[in-house]
Design an enzyme around this catalytic site. Structure first.
Site, mmCIF file in Angstrom:
data_model
loop_
_atom_site.group_PDB
_atom_site.id
_atom_site.type_symbol
_atom_site.label_atom_id
_atom_site.label_comp_id
_atom_site.label_asym_id
_atom_site.label_seq_id
_atom_site.Cartn_x
_atom_site.Cartn_y
_atom_site.Cartn_z
ATOM 1 N N CYS A 378 -87.564 2.329 122.584
ATOM 2 C CA CYS A 378 -88.032 3.675 121.848
ATOM 3 C C CYS A 378 -89.348 4.068 122.760
ATOM 4 C CB CYS A 378 -88.273 3.533 120.487
ATOM 5 S SG CYS A 378 -88.334 5.230 119.720
ATOM 6 N N HIS A 504 -83.187 1.714 118.458
ATOM 7 C CA HIS A 504 -83.942 0.326 117.863
ATOM 8 C C HIS A 504 -82.972 -0.697 117.727
ATOM 9 C CE1 HIS A 504 -88.005 1.788 116.990
ATOM 10 N NE2 HIS A 504 -87.380 3.000 116.703
ATOM 11 N N GLU A 506 -83.449 -3.728 117.388
ATOM 12 C CA GLU A 506 -83.706 -4.851 116.623
ATOM 13 C C GLU A 506 -83.517 -4.621 114.914
ATOM 14 O OE1 GLU A 506 -85.495 -2.378 117.771
ATOM 15 O OE2 GLU A 506 -87.344 -1.828 116.554
HETATM 16 N N1 GLN Z 1 -93.596 7.973 119.322
HETATM 17 C C1 GLN Z 1 -92.150 8.189 119.929
HETATM 18 C C2 GLN Z 1 -91.600 9.171 119.406
HETATM 19 O O1 GLN Z 1 -91.660 9.708 118.272
HETATM 20 C C3 GLN Z 1 -91.498 6.875 119.975
HETATM 21 C C4 GLN Z 1 -91.119 6.389 118.632
HETATM 22 C C5 GLN Z 1 -90.898 4.866 118.349
HETATM 23 O O2 GLN Z 1 -91.017 4.036 119.166
HETATM 24 N N2 GLN Z 1 -90.157 4.603 117.441
HETATM 25 O O3 GLN Z 1 -90.564 9.585 119.836
#
Ligand code: GLN
Length: 549
Positions: A378, A504, A506
């Site tokens: 992410c 994600h 995970e």
């Molecule tokens: N801050 C980034 C976004 O909002 C990544 C978010 C995250 O890593 N879950 O896109």
């Protein structure tokens, strides 16, 4: 008719109630019961999405886009059943519902009170979990400890349900090891029992949490104070892996005890779970993985990532040594980056905001240029794009507009639908959606499929205006949303393992089914570990190497 198992806590929080609740679920599920869960968090937030993971631990994202308590992660990792936003209830949700009903006029003429209006809403939500998938048993874990002011309406609702449904109450509390007398002290446990009874709840089962197994004497003492037979007292002691806990409790007879109390079939089949635990026992090749992030001081901030590394590693016979690396360190002193050389693989963690972001970019640069296997998740992917834009495309100051709204090269920018959004609670791009993978790519090989479903939680994305430039300089976009408008996966060809993902992974890893991108990372890391040890053995001074190892 569904049955309800309430799990209450005493003495202190963070005694592993979540994994005990998950173990209870596992014990019933291996007996063929259809089990579901409800985690109650008595705080006033509507969900965990607006809380700092540094304080409260990781925000766990469900398939349907709920931003929930990390205990839901344990339920999924143990049972493999997807949770939903319905499986996490907070005071905020209860009041939001009751107050909006009051404004709507549903309680016209009445004085709206905690009992019955708030407790009725709590009971409705508990029962709604049973209806969700037609559960035989719902495990209801009440967060915090008995006696917390915020928890009272929830305990009251649970007490009322004792008359209305078939219930079982399991009280989990800490038995304190007293250093100076070198003995286990049960007084605090006893007080928590008294507090529970004051509310009108008598437990059916007690689980003492202690570092090691409690003696028969301690068990007897707890039983006496709990007005319970000694057979109803169990012990949850420290085990590794935590997936051994259901087996340990089963050996003590907890599974039989609750199955009989609830009148459920009682012929457990542990074979597949035992295989999981055996993998952990057998895993031996050491592999060193760094999780680079900014909440590194609280391990619970990255619990799903840590578990996913383990799930993947043990299936490959590897025993991961995981270290949390605070990336702000690199900003303070770039020489500290050298520390990364001793790792076999690097994970660049998800995150928000400025702190530690430059350090993450430095870590990514190190991994990319030194050929260290790297998985970016992410925010980790977004910063990898910034790093590549700066150092390969030569776009000095390239950044995400989240970090630098005035960057000359906004390679990462807000998702179009996020523009103009004012409210921050529950408004990210959330939950599971399909990812289409490029045939012949690393991602395609790892997943063995052209289409996967993964969970999301973000507001920013790779800016389409830079796609061509990034691609022509060697970034391979190997995963997209179905409509092709969003990048989900990026990889580099001339690197041992460079995979960065917008989703994600995970949250899709369970003890019985590791997630593929983690398997890929650990595989590549094991190759590096092998190379590293090989270079050690041909070193000029093998004896010194041995000593330092
Ligand atoms: N801050 C980034 C976004 O909002 C990544 C978010 C995250 O890593 N879950 O896109």
């Amino acid at each position: 008719m569904p049955k309800y198992v309430f799990v209450t806590g005493g003495v202190i929080s963070s005694v592993g109630k979540g994994t005990i609740a998950a173990s209870l679920g596992k014990m019933l599920s291996v007996r063929g019961a259809n089990v579901d869960f409800l985690k109650i968090d008595p705080y006033v937030n509507v969900d965990a999405g607006t809380m700092n993971p540094y304080v409260h631990g990781e925000v766990y994202v469900t398939c349907d886009g709920g931003e929930t308590d990390l205990d839901l992660g344990w339920y999924e990792r143990f049972l493999g059943t997807p949770m939903s936003r319905l499986n996490n209830l907070t005071t905020g949700q209860v009041y939001l519902e009751v107050i909006s009903r009051e404004r709507h006029g549903d309680y016209l003429g009445q004085c709206v009170q905690i009992i019955p209006h708030v407790t009725d809403e709590i009971k409705r939500r508990i029962r709604a979990v049973a209806e969700r998938r037609g559960a035989d048993v719902v495990i209801v874990e009440i967060g915090g400890t008995v006696g917390d002011i915020e928890g009272l309406p929830f305990y009251e609702a649970a007490r009322q349900m004792r008359l209305e449904e078939e219930t079982l109450f399991v009280h989990v509390a800490l038995v304190i090891y007293h250093e100076s007398t070198r003995e286990l002290k049960t007084k605090a446990f006893q007080h928590s029992l008294q507090e529970l009874r004051r509310i009108g709840i008598q437990p059916d089962v007690m689980v003492a949490r202690s570092p090691t197994m409690i003696s028969a004497d301690v068990r007897r003492k707890l039983a006496l104070f709990g007005t319970l037979p000694i057979e109803a007292v169990f012990c949850s002691y420290n085990v590794h892996p935590v997936y051994r806990l259901p087996l340990v409790l089963e050996e003590q007879g907890l599974g039989d005890y609750i199955a009989e109390k609830l009148g459920l079939p009682n012929s457990p089949n542990w074979s597949s779970w035992r295989r999981v635990v055996e993998l952990y026992d057998k895993a031996s090749s050491p592999v060193r993985i760094a999780i680079c992030g900014k909440y590194a001081k609280l391990e619970d901030s990255y619990v799903s990532i840590k578990e996913a590394i383990w799930h993947a590693a043990v299936t490959l016979g590897a025993r991961p040594q995981i270290e949390f690396v605070e990336t702000e360190e690199f900003e303070e002193d770039p020489l500290r980056l050298e520390r990364l050389r001793d790792f076999d693989g690097i994970i660049v963690a998800p995150g928000f905001g400025k702190r530690g972001a430059e350090g993450k970019i430095m870590a990514i640069n190190y991994a990319r240029t030194r050929g260290i296997p790297m998985l970016g998740i992410c925010f980790g992917m977004q910063l990898a794009v910034a790093e590549f834009a700066r150092n390969v495309l030569g776009l000095e100051g390239a950044n995400s507009t989240e970090i630098d709204p005035n960057t000359p090269y906004p390679v990462i920018d807000l998702l179009p639908e996020q523009r103009g959004l004012k409210a921050l609670g529950g408004t990210m791009r959330l939950g599971e959606s399909e990812v289409v993978l490029l045939e012949g790519s690393l991602a395609h090989r790892l997943y063995g499929s052209k289409s996967i479903k993964r969970r999301h939680r973000h507001r920013y994305e790779v800016n389409i205006e830079y796609w061509d430039a990034l691609r022509s300089s060697g970034m391979v976009f190997s995963g997209f949303t179905v409509d092709g408008t969003r990048i989900e996966v990026i990889e580099l060809r001339d690197h041992p393992f460079y995979l960065v993902v917008q989703y994600h992974p995970e949250f899709s890893s369970t003890a019985e089914r590791p997630e593929e991108s983690f398997v890929g990372l650990v595989e590549a890391s094991m190759r590096r570990a092998y190379e590293r040890t090989k270079s050690l053995t041909i070193s000029a001074n093998p004896e010194a190497d041995y000593r330092s190892a």
